[in-house]
Design a protein around this motif. Structure first.
Motif, PDB file in Angstrom:
ATOM      1  N   ASP A  80      27.156  26.709  24.314  1.00  0.00           N
ATOM      2  CA  ASP A  80      28.096  25.932  23.496  1.00  0.00           C
ATOM      3  C   ASP A  80      28.787  24.889  24.368  1.00  0.00           C
ATOM      4  N   ALA A  81      28.881  23.650  23.879  1.00  0.00           N
ATOM      5  CA  ALA A  81      29.517  22.565  24.639  1.00  0.00           C
ATOM      6  C   ALA A  81      30.999  22.820  24.875  1.00  0.00           C
ATOM      7  N   LYS A  82      31.597  23.725  24.133  1.00  0.00           N
ATOM      8  CA  LYS A  82      32.989  24.103  24.398  1.00  0.00           C
ATOM      9  C   LYS A  82      33.096  24.927  25.674  1.00  0.00           C
ATOM     10  N   LEU A  83      31.962  25.449  26.152  1.00  0.00           N
ATOM     11  CA  LEU A  83      31.936  26.269  27.368  1.00  0.00           C
ATOM     12  C   LEU A  83      31.327  25.548  28.557  1.00  0.00           C
ATOM     13  N   ALA A  84      30.295  24.729  28.326  1.00  0.00           N
ATOM     14  CA  ALA A  84      29.620  24.039  29.435  1.00  0.00           C
ATOM     15  C   ALA A  84      28.884  22.820  28.913  1.00  0.00           C
ATOM     16  N   VAL A  85      28.782  21.804  29.760  1.00  0.00           N
ATOM     17  CA  VAL A  85      28.063  20.576  29.438  1.00  0.00           C
ATOM     18  C   VAL A  85      27.245  20.150  30.652  1.00  0.00           C
ATOM     19  N   GLY A  86      26.287  19.272  30.408  1.00  0.00           N
ATOM     20  CA  GLY A  86      25.539  18.648  31.483  1.00  0.00           C
ATOM     21  C   GLY A  86      26.133  17.277  31.764  1.00  0.00           C
ATOM     22  N   VAL A  87      26.332  16.953  33.034  1.00  0.00           N
ATOM     23  CA  VAL A  87      26.953  15.690  33.403  1.00  0.00           C
ATOM     24  C   VAL A  87      26.095  14.999  34.457  1.00  0.00           C
ATOM     25  N   GLY A  88      25.842  13.709  34.261  1.00  0.00           N
ATOM     26  CA  GLY A  88      25.073  12.950  35.238  1.00  0.00           C
ATOM     27  C   GLY A  88      24.828  11.537  34.760  1.00  0.00           C
ATOM     28  N   ASP A  89      24.153  10.765  35.583  1.00  0.00           N
ATOM     29  CA  ASP A  89      23.830   9.386  35.228  1.00  0.00           C
ATOM     30  C   ASP A  89      22.681   9.318  34.226  1.00  0.00           C
ATOM     31  N   THR A  90      21.727  10.257  34.351  1.00  0.00           N
ATOM     32  CA  THR A  90      20.583  10.325  33.442  1.00  0.00           C
ATOM     33  C   THR A  90      20.317  11.790  33.116  1.00  0.00           C
ATOM     34  N   VAL A  91      19.465  12.035  32.119  1.00  0.00           N
ATOM     35  CA  VAL A  91      19.140  13.429  31.781  1.00  0.00           C
ATOM     36  C   VAL A  91      18.389  14.118  32.908  1.00  0.00           C
ATOM     37  N   GLN A  92      17.747  13.358  33.783  1.00  0.00           N
ATOM     38  CA  GLN A  92      17.009  13.956  34.895  1.00  0.00           C
ATOM     39  C   GLN A  92      17.922  14.477  36.001  1.00  0.00           C
ATOM     40  N   ASP A  93      19.147  13.998  36.079  1.00  0.00           N
ATOM     41  CA  ASP A  93      20.021  14.438  37.169  1.00  0.00           C
ATOM     42  C   ASP A  93      21.289  15.158  36.688  1.00  0.00           C
ATOM     43  N   VAL A  94      21.244  15.724  35.477  1.00  0.00           N
ATOM     44  CA  VAL A  94      22.437  16.420  34.977  1.00  0.00           C
ATOM     45  C   VAL A  94      22.719  17.675  35.795  1.00  0.00           C
ATOM     46  N   ARG A  95      23.999  17.959  35.901  1.00  0.00           N
ATOM     47  CA  ARG A  95      24.479  19.155  36.581  1.00  0.00           C
ATOM     48  C   ARG A  95      25.384  19.899  35.614  1.00  0.00           C
ATOM     49  N   LEU A  96      25.419  21.197  35.749  1.00  0.00           N
ATOM     50  CA  LEU A  96      26.209  22.020  34.842  1.00  0.00           C
ATOM     51  C   LEU A  96      27.680  21.982  35.222  1.00  0.00           C
ATOM     52  N   TYR A  97      28.513  21.677  34.258  1.00  0.00           N
ATOM     53  CA  TYR A  97      29.965  21.732  34.397  1.00  0.00           C
ATOM     54  C   TYR A  97      30.463  22.743  33.376  1.00  0.00           C
ATOM     55  N   ALA A  98      31.258  23.709  33.799  1.00  0.00           N
ATOM     56  CA  ALA A  98      31.721  24.769  32.911  1.00  0.00           C
ATOM     57  C   ALA A  98      33.243  24.843  32.877  1.00  0.00           C
ATOM     58  N   VAL A  99      33.773  25.273  31.733  1.00  0.00           N
ATOM     59  CA  VAL A  99      35.207  25.499  31.627  1.00  0.00           C
ATOM     60  C   VAL A  99      35.566  26.719  32.469  1.00  0.00           C
ATOM     61  N   ARG A 100      36.823  26.861  32.767  1.00  0.00           N
ATOM     62  CA  ARG A 100      37.308  27.989  33.565  1.00  0.00           C
ATOM     63  C   ARG A 100      38.454  28.674  32.858  1.00  0.00           C
ATOM     64  N   ASP A 101      38.567  29.945  33.112  1.00  0.00           N
ATOM     65  CA  ASP A 101      39.733  30.716  32.725  1.00  0.00           C
ATOM     66  C   ASP A 101      40.312  31.209  34.036  1.00  0.00           C
ATOM     67  N   GLY A 102      41.212  30.424  34.610  1.00  0.00           N
ATOM     68  CA  GLY A 102      41.650  30.702  35.974  1.00  0.00           C
ATOM     69  C   GLY A 102      40.518  30.350  36.908  1.00  0.00           C
ATOM     70  N   LYS A 103      40.066  31.298  37.707  1.00  0.00           N
ATOM     71  CA  LYS A 103      38.955  31.060  38.632  1.00  0.00           C
ATOM     72  C   LYS A 103      37.627  31.550  38.082  1.00  0.00           C
ATOM     73  N   LYS A 104      37.632  32.121  36.890  1.00  0.00           N
ATOM     74  CA  LYS A 104      36.413  32.669  36.304  1.00  0.00           C
ATOM     75  C   LYS A 104      35.839  31.737  35.246  1.00  0.00           C
ATOM     76  N   VAL A 105      34.528  31.795  35.125  1.00  0.00           N
ATOM     77  CA  VAL A 105      33.873  31.125  34.008  1.00  0.00           C
ATOM     78  C   VAL A 105      33.733  32.150  32.889  1.00  0.00           C
ATOM     79  N   PRO A 106      33.650  31.702  31.637  1.00  0.00           N
ATOM     80  CA  PRO A 106      33.458  32.650  30.542  1.00  0.00           C
ATOM     81  C   PRO A 106      32.161  33.436  30.714  1.00  0.00           C
ATOM     82  N   ARG A 107      32.136  34.641  30.175  1.00  0.00           N
ATOM     83  CA  ARG A 107      30.970  35.527  30.294  1.00  0.00           C
ATOM     84  C   ARG A 107      29.700  34.853  29.767  1.00  0.00           C
ATOM     85  N   ASP A 108      29.791  34.115  28.681  1.00  0.00           N
ATOM     86  CA  ASP A 108      28.604  33.435  28.141  1.00  0.00           C
ATOM     87  C   ASP A 108      28.025  32.437  29.142  1.00  0.00           C
ATOM     88  N   VAL A 109      28.866  31.783  29.923  1.00  0.00           N
ATOM     89  CA  VAL A 109      28.397  30.843  30.948  1.00  0.00           C
ATOM     90  C   VAL A 109      27.716  31.609  32.077  1.00  0.00           C
TER      91      VAL A 109
END
Length: 123
Positions: free
Chosen positions: A81-110
């Motif tokens: 879900d994009a509310k939890l993580a998205v791909g970020v980059g200049d093109t679709v070939q170089d996307v990197r995962l960016y995830a939301v945090r709850d403090g220092k933890k990522v959600p279990r689904d991530v």
């Protein structure tokens, strides 16, 4: 579990795009703050959701201003879900995962998504 620990540790691991500081990999998008920049995680991207820019950071000792112009494209990542993580980059070939945090933890689904992507990559 290793991928989760690396993501939870912030952007100071060897996989990070810029291991210069703890918030170098921070973006804000759609009212949420996302962190983490994993370049070797295999991602399937969907629609482009918009654009963003890196957030300014004071932990590197740099007073260099951050541009106000959007510089990074944000994509939906198939399988999370994009509310939890998205791909970020200049093109679709170089996307990197960016995830939301709850403090220092990522959600279990991530965490589950990362583990599955790593297993898929490793065969």
């Amino acid at each position: 579990m290793l991928a989760f620990l690396a993501l939870a540790a912030g952007c100071s691991d060897a996989d990070s795009a810029d291991a210069q500081g703890t918030c170098m990999g921070m973006i804000k998008f759609a009212g949420r703050t996302y962190m983490g920049t994993y370049k070797d995680l295999p991602l399937k991207t969907g629609d482009r959701l918009g654009s963003t820019r890196p957030e300014p950071c004071n932990d590197t000792g740099s007073s260099r201003p951050v541009s106000k112009e959007p510089t990074l494209k944000v994509y939906r990542v198939i399988g999370i879900d994009a509310k939890l993580a998205v791909g970020v980059g200049d093109t679709v070939q170089d996307v990197r995962l960016y995830a939301v945090r709850d403090g220092k933890k990522v959600p279990r689904d991530v965490e589950v998504f990362i583990e599955h992507a790593r297993r898929t990559k490793d065969g």
